[in-house]
Design a protein around this motif. Structure first.
Motif, PDB file in Angstrom:
ATOM      1  N   ASP A   2     129.994 104.112 122.023  1.00  0.00           N
ATOM      2  CA  ASP A   2     130.659 105.332 122.133  1.00  0.00           C
ATOM      3  C   ASP A   2     132.094 105.117 121.721  1.00  0.00           C
ATOM      4  O   ASP A   2     132.920 106.115 121.256  1.00  0.00           O
ATOM      5  N   TYR A   3     132.699 103.997 122.457  1.00  0.00           N
ATOM      6  CA  TYR A   3     134.105 103.733 122.219  1.00  0.00           C
ATOM      7  C   TYR A   3     134.400 103.680 120.523  1.00  0.00           C
ATOM      8  O   TYR A   3     135.452 104.205 120.087  1.00  0.00           O
ATOM      9  N   LEU A   4     133.450 103.050 119.848  1.00  0.00           N
ATOM     10  CA  LEU A   4     133.656 103.019 118.528  1.00  0.00           C
ATOM     11  C   LEU A   4     133.698 104.400 117.696  1.00  0.00           C
ATOM     12  O   LEU A   4     134.380 104.634 116.844  1.00  0.00           O
ATOM     13  N   ILE A   5     132.583 105.108 118.156  1.00  0.00           N
ATOM     14  CA  ILE A   5     132.442 106.392 117.673  1.00  0.00           C
ATOM     15  C   ILE A   5     133.767 107.177 117.787  1.00  0.00           C
ATOM     16  O   ILE A   5     134.048 108.128 116.930  1.00  0.00           O
ATOM     17  N   ILE A  34     137.287 104.974 105.884  1.00  0.00           N
ATOM     18  CA  ILE A  34     137.210 105.425 107.093  1.00  0.00           C
ATOM     19  C   ILE A  34     135.509 106.390 107.191  1.00  0.00           C
ATOM     20  O   ILE A  34     135.018 106.272 107.992  1.00  0.00           O
ATOM     21  N   ASP A  35     135.312 106.672 105.830  1.00  0.00           N
ATOM     22  CA  ASP A  35     133.997 107.378 105.687  1.00  0.00           C
ATOM     23  C   ASP A  35     132.904 106.174 105.965  1.00  0.00           C
ATOM     24  O   ASP A  35     131.951 106.413 106.525  1.00  0.00           O
ATOM     25  N   ILE A  36     133.199 105.256 105.372  1.00  0.00           N
ATOM     26  CA  ILE A  36     132.210 103.923 105.519  1.00  0.00           C
ATOM     27  C   ILE A  36     131.883 103.469 106.826  1.00  0.00           C
ATOM     28  O   ILE A  36     130.843 103.338 107.294  1.00  0.00           O
ATOM     29  N   THR A  40     128.617 103.700 109.084  1.00  0.00           N
ATOM     30  CA  THR A  40     128.172 102.407 109.495  1.00  0.00           C
ATOM     31  C   THR A  40     127.868 102.687 110.825  1.00  0.00           C
ATOM     32  O   THR A  40     126.930 102.152 111.639  1.00  0.00           O
ATOM     33  N   ILE A  41     128.786 103.195 111.650  1.00  0.00           N
ATOM     34  CA  ILE A  41     128.690 103.467 113.272  1.00  0.00           C
ATOM     35  C   ILE A  41     127.442 104.323 113.454  1.00  0.00           C
ATOM     36  O   ILE A  41     126.561 103.977 114.374  1.00  0.00           O
ATOM     37  N   SER A  48     120.061 101.149 117.148  1.00  0.00           N
ATOM     38  CA  SER A  48     120.207 100.926 118.508  1.00  0.00           C
ATOM     39  C   SER A  48     119.073 101.832 119.380  1.00  0.00           C
ATOM     40  O   SER A  48     118.211 101.281 120.260  1.00  0.00           O
ATOM     41  N   GLU A  49     119.265 103.060 119.166  1.00  0.00           N
ATOM     42  CA  GLU A  49     118.385 103.796 119.726  1.00  0.00           C
ATOM     43  C   GLU A  49     116.876 103.677 119.292  1.00  0.00           C
ATOM     44  O   GLU A  49     115.969 103.731 120.208  1.00  0.00           O
ATOM     45  N   ASP A  50     116.502 103.415 118.177  1.00  0.00           N
ATOM     46  CA  ASP A  50     115.244 102.956 117.517  1.00  0.00           C
ATOM     47  C   ASP A  50     114.791 101.665 118.447  1.00  0.00           C
ATOM     48  O   ASP A  50     113.732 101.783 118.804  1.00  0.00           O
TER      49      ASP A  50
END
Length: 100
Positions: A2-5, A34-36, A40-41, A48-50
């Motif tokens: 969440d911090y990265l997001i 920035i878009d990449i 990626t995140i 991670s959820e999967d």
């Protein structure tokens, strides 16, 4: 995660707020980076959820298997951990020697 997001969202906000000129080479590179990062995140979060879902399924299957294997303990006629067993009760014949 969440911090990265939050950090990527902040970068996107900065890029929008500073009105980075996308007609320059530097501006194109910054916006693309920035878009990449954001994509990626997002992809990492989905993976991670999967993986968490997959681990939950494996845990459930393992639990079912453990129940199947270990629930028959009442049918067993022996105790693997017999506390009454005493090694001092065993007689060893010291006269026997092992020949090569």
């Amino acid at each position: 995660m969440d911090y990265l997001i939050k950090r990527i969202s902040y970068l996107q906000g900065l890029a929008d707020g500073y009105e980075i000129d996308t007609s320059t080479n530097e501006g194109k590179i910054l916006i693309e980076l920035i878009d990449i990062l954001a994509e990626t995140i997002d992809e990492m979060k989905e993976r991670s959820e999967d993986l968490e879902d997959y681990i939950d399924i494996i845990e459930e299957d393992l639990s079912d298997l453990e129940d199947y294997v270990y629930d028959d303990d009442d049918d067993m006629d022996f105790d693997l951990y017999d506390d009454d067993f005493d090694f001092d009760d065993i007689e060893f014949d010291d006269e026997e020697e092992i020949e090569d």
